[in-house]
Design a protein around this motif. Sequence first.
Motif, PDB file in Angstrom:
ATOM      1  N   ALA A 216      13.613  11.039 -10.514  1.00 21.43           N
ATOM      2  CA  ALA A 216      14.423  10.368 -11.155  1.00 21.43           C
ATOM      3  C   ALA A 216      13.201   9.252 -11.794  1.00 21.43           C
ATOM      4  O   ALA A 216      13.649   8.326 -12.759  1.00 21.43           O
ATOM      5  N   GLY A 217      12.226   9.338 -11.343  1.00 19.74           N
ATOM      6  CA  GLY A 217      11.006   8.231 -11.877  1.00 19.74           C
ATOM      7  C   GLY A 217      11.056   6.890 -11.519  1.00 19.74           C
ATOM      8  O   GLY A 217      10.466   5.811 -12.202  1.00 19.74           O
ATOM      9  N   GLN A 218      11.751   6.782 -10.333  1.00 19.17           N
ATOM     10  CA  GLN A 218      12.050   5.249  -9.845  1.00 19.17           C
ATOM     11  C   GLN A 218      10.765   5.218  -8.745  1.00 19.17           C
ATOM     12  O   GLN A 218      11.147   5.076  -7.418  1.00 19.17           O
ATOM     13  N   PHE A 219       9.511   5.160  -9.060  1.00 16.72           N
ATOM     14  CA  PHE A 219       8.563   4.849  -8.184  1.00 16.72           C
ATOM     15  C   PHE A 219       7.419   4.291  -8.913  1.00 16.72           C
ATOM     16  O   PHE A 219       7.195   4.508 -10.213  1.00 16.72           O
ATOM     17  N   ARG A 220       6.309   3.733  -8.276  1.00 16.02           N
ATOM     18  CA  ARG A 220       5.216   3.425  -8.637  1.00 16.02           C
ATOM     19  C   ARG A 220       4.094   3.273  -7.729  1.00 16.02           C
ATOM     20  O   ARG A 220       4.076   2.434  -6.792  1.00 16.02           O
ATOM     21  N   TRP A 221       3.084   4.172  -7.816  1.00 21.04           N
ATOM     22  CA  TRP A 221       2.102   4.523  -6.673  1.00 21.04           C
ATOM     23  C   TRP A 221       1.192   3.293  -6.459  1.00 21.04           C
ATOM     24  O   TRP A 221       0.856   3.044  -5.338  1.00 21.04           O
ATOM     25  N   ARG A 222       0.950   2.518  -7.440  1.00 19.19           N
ATOM     26  CA  ARG A 222      -0.029   1.361  -7.423  1.00 19.19           C
ATOM     27  C   ARG A 222       0.653   0.376  -6.518  1.00 19.19           C
ATOM     28  O   ARG A 222       0.029  -0.522  -5.786  1.00 19.19           O
ATOM     29  N   THR A 223       1.861   0.279  -6.638  1.00 22.94           N
ATOM     30  CA  THR A 223       2.576  -1.041  -5.739  1.00 22.94           C
ATOM     31  C   THR A 223       2.447  -0.285  -4.170  1.00 22.94           C
ATOM     32  O   THR A 223       2.462  -1.233  -3.359  1.00 22.94           O
ATOM     33  N   LEU A 224       2.792   0.878  -3.920  1.00 19.76           N
ATOM     34  CA  LEU A 224       2.887   1.440  -2.817  1.00 19.76           C
ATOM     35  C   LEU A 224       1.567   1.669  -1.750  1.00 19.76           C
ATOM     36  O   LEU A 224       1.421   1.009  -0.645  1.00 19.76           O
ATOM     37  N   TRP A 225       0.570   1.905  -2.335  1.00 15.82           N
ATOM     38  CA  TRP A 225      -0.502   2.660  -1.466  1.00 15.82           C
ATOM     39  C   TRP A 225      -1.171   1.610  -0.736  1.00 15.82           C
ATOM     40  O   TRP A 225      -1.832   1.998   0.435  1.00 15.82           O
ATOM     41  N   PRO A 226      -1.592   0.266  -1.251  1.00 13.25           N
ATOM     42  CA  PRO A 226      -2.336  -0.816  -0.374  1.00 13.25           C
ATOM     43  C   PRO A 226      -1.538  -1.168   0.799  1.00 13.25           C
ATOM     44  O   PRO A 226      -1.761  -1.083   1.956  1.00 13.25           O
ATOM     45  N   PHE A 227      -0.057  -1.162   0.653  1.00  9.60           N
ATOM     46  CA  PHE A 227       0.861  -1.307   1.845  1.00  9.60           C
ATOM     47  C   PHE A 227       0.767  -0.130   2.859  1.00  9.60           C
ATOM     48  O   PHE A 227       0.733  -0.493   4.017  1.00  9.60           O
ATOM     49  N   LEU A 228       0.800   0.772   2.287  1.00 11.50           N
ATOM     50  CA  LEU A 228       0.558   2.230   3.366  1.00 11.50           C
ATOM     51  C   LEU A 228      -0.734   2.137   4.095  1.00 11.50           C
ATOM     52  O   LEU A 228      -0.598   2.357   5.312  1.00 11.50           O
ATOM     53  N   VAL A 229      -1.838   1.855   3.296  1.00 11.97           N
ATOM     54  CA  VAL A 229      -2.994   1.861   4.031  1.00 11.97           C
ATOM     55  C   VAL A 229      -2.933   0.887   5.151  1.00 11.97           C
ATOM     56  O   VAL A 229      -3.527   1.179   6.502  1.00 11.97           O
TER      57      VAL A 229
END
Length: 244
Positions: free
Chosen positions: A65-78
């Motif tokens: 649905a396009g409800q996502f932003r990779w730049r927001t997510l990846w540092p938290f996941l790391v």
Amino acid sequence: MDTSLLLAFCLALGAMLYSTVGHGGASAYLALMALFGLPPAVMKPTALVLNLLVAGLGSLRYLRAGQFRWRTLWPFLVGAMPFAVAGGAIHLPADLYKPLVGIVLLLSAVRLLWPREIRAMHESRDPPIWLAIAIGAGIGLLSGLTGTGGGIFLSPLLLFLGWSMPKPLTGVASLFILANSAAGLLGNLASVGRLPAELPLYAGAVLLGGLAGTTLGIRLEAPLILKALGLVLVVAGVKLLGLF
């Protein structure tokens, strides 16, 4: 009604509510299993497995649905994933962390349900990478300790700091919870042997609930997503405080 069927129905309702805002529902599953008298050793791995299923479904649907932003997510996941593994292997007395976390969640819920507008409704900025990694580490450890995916901690933080708007937050939370739940389960693989025989029933129930909840999450407007998130935090906070 059979106790297992009643629990499955309640789990489906919990999955529907939580998946509306991109969450897997682990805190609700833990509360429900405690109410139905499941052994504590069974609760944590079962909640994580059900969390994986609902968060996986949510990740797929919110990404499409396009409800996502990779730049927001990846540092938290790391930051989060290695500490979620470590937290999953640690067993602490519940009274060391549950009351504090419950209060934090209830305070966050009050802010989300308050009529005053939140800045992230209209604009957001990228979180500093170093700070997001550090925060992710703390959330990962806490989620591993509690047997949750960490979304109940991440979502309000992203909103209050203006790091995500409500719509992309649903996809970010789903993928974060999916990865974090897998890491938490990996940290305590021995617990998988304690999964209940009724797991297929519970899994089917939460997937149906998740399907309904993600459909709502895709269609709801941003203000309603915030209210739904506030309600989720109330349920989780009350559960951690042991009020039900």
